[in-house]
Structures are given as structure tokens and as C-alpha cells.
Design an enzyme around this catalytic site. Structure first.
Site, short mmCIF file in Angstrom:
data_model
loop_
_atom_site.label_atom_id
_atom_site.label_comp_id
_atom_site.label_asym_id
_atom_site.label_seq_id
_atom_site.Cartn_x
_atom_site.Cartn_y
_atom_site.Cartn_z
N ASP A 19 20.12 29.67 91.21
CA ASP A 19 20.26 30.72 90.21
C ASP A 19 21.74 31.09 90.08
O ASP A 19 22.34 31.61 91.01
CB ASP A 19 19.45 31.94 90.63
CG ASP A 19 19.32 32.99 89.55
OD1 ASP A 19 20.23 33.07 88.69
OD2 ASP A 19 18.33 33.74 89.55
N HIS B 183 17.73 30.70 86.85
CA HIS B 183 17.35 32.09 86.61
C HIS B 183 16.04 32.22 85.83
O HIS B 183 15.54 33.31 85.65
CB HIS B 183 18.50 32.78 85.85
CG HIS B 183 18.46 34.28 85.94
ND1 HIS B 183 18.58 34.96 87.15
CD2 HIS B 183 18.30 35.24 85.00
CE1 HIS B 183 18.52 36.27 86.92
NE2 HIS B 183 18.33 36.46 85.63
N SER C 113 14.77 39.97 86.04
CA SER C 113 16.21 40.03 85.83
C SER C 113 16.69 41.48 85.71
O SER C 113 16.55 42.26 86.65
CB SER C 113 16.59 39.17 84.61
OG SER C 113 17.97 38.96 84.54
#
Length: 201
Positions: A152, A183, A102
Site C-alpha cells: 500500500d 490501497h 481509507s
């Protein structure tokens, strides 16, 4: 930068640069390093920016909207930290593979976008395009793994495909693994990254 360094058992194995997601710490991705390359030395870094008390690697203006000025500054800061860490801990500066999730994957991508040869490769879990409209350095043959989620909400598939195209266009050898999830980092995605890592390094 606040960090952990653990010396590996194989001095020739890539040094893993671990870069956590928003709100994480330098301990978050240690199990991931163990899965990818247990013999590697590990340099795990904590982001220098706080967002509502949560560590990040650079500021953002809103969800998915990066503070580009801060991104460029923090990318330079991280790149210089890698130079000094290599000197301090005695590892090969040219043998670093970034492993990011991320926000950590985004700063790793930014390193690739801004500095030629700063990384030997990268494992990017749920990254976005860090910056658009810049000329990328030559990445001929640079191996990059991208883990992405078809559903996501933070990093839509179009973002993944854009990043894939930009990296490939600069010469990188990109392998993208798709999951049907959002995610989160799943066990099957980690297994795919480990399999890729074993074949690549």
C-alpha cells in the site's frame, strides 16, 4: 451531516456506521454493509470537507499529512452527529460498529482515539494512525478489524503495525488481515472482514 439511514431487520444487530474514502459518497460502502451484516441498520455518512470537489471527513495538508486541528474538530462533529442520529432514528447509541475505508477508516480511528465507548467495534480498511502523542481511552475488549496491503503506497505496513500496537496497548482486541495488494479494497479482504464480523458479533 448528509447521510442515509436504513432500518435493519434485526434490532439487536450492531448499527453499521459507514464512512467512505476520499471522493466517495454515502452510497459507496452500502454493498460492504450487505456483506458484513445484512440484518443490521445502516447509518452511512458523507464527509463534510471538500478537497478539489471530493468529499472527505477532514482536511489534510498533503498526502498522508493530516490537518490535526481539523481532524479533532471533525471527529467531535461526527461524535455529536451520532448522538443526534441515535435519538432521531431510535437506535441504541452503544451499539454502533464503524466500517470505514481509507479516509473514512481514519476518522473512525480518530473516534476510537478521542472518545471512550463511542463505538462498539470497528472495521478499518487501510487506515493510518489518525493522531500521535495522545493518551488513548481504555478500550478493553473492543474488537477492531484492520485490513491492510503489504504494498500500500498510501498506508505503508509500518503505519498499520503502529496503529495495531496503539490500539492493542489501549486494550482493544485487534485482528489484522494482510493482502499483497496496494490501497484498493479487494474481495478477499471484504470476505475476511465478513468472517471476522460473524464470529465477533
Amino acid at each position: 451531516m448528509k447521510h442515509l439511514f436504513t432500518k435493519g431487520t434485526n434490532p439487536n444487530a450492531p448499527v453499521l456506521l459507514l464512512l467512505h474514502g476520499t471522493g466517495g459518497t454515502e452510497r459507496d460502502l452500502l454493498p460492504l454493509a450487505e456483506r458484513l451484516s445484512p440484518a443490521s441498520s445502516v447509518l452511512s455518512v458523507r464527509g463534510n470537507v471538500l478537497e478539489n470537489g471530493m468529499p472527505r471527513f477532514f482536511r489534510r495538508l498533503a498526502e498522508g499529512v493530516f490537518d490535526i486541528e481539523d481532524l479533532i474538530f471533525r471527529t467531535q462533529e461526527l461524535n455529536e452527529f451520532l448522538d443526534s442520529a441515535a435519538a432521531e432514528y431510535g437506535f441504541d447509541r452503544g451499539n454502533i460498529v464503524a466500517v470505514g475505508y481509507s479516509n473514512g477508516a481514519n476518522i473512525a480511528g480518530s473516534l476510537l482515539f478521542h472518545y471512550k465507548d463511542t463505538l462498539k467495534g470497528a472495521v478499518l480498511h487501510h487506515p493510518m494512525v489518525p493522531i500521535r502523542g495522545v493518551e488513548l481511552p481504555n478500550m478493553d475488549g473492543l474488537p477492531v478489524f484492520i485490513g491492510a496491503g503489504e504494498n500500500d503506497p498510501i498506508c505503508p505496513p509500518s503505519e498499520t503495525r503502529d496503529l495495531e500496537a496503539l490500539l492493542s496497548g489501549a486494550g482493544a482486541e485487534v485482528a489484522t488481515h494482510w493482502e499483497r495488494y496496494g490501497h484498493q479494497l479487494t474481495g478477499t479482504e471484504v470476505a475476511a472482514a465478513a468472517e471476522w464480523f460473524k464470529k465477533t458479533f
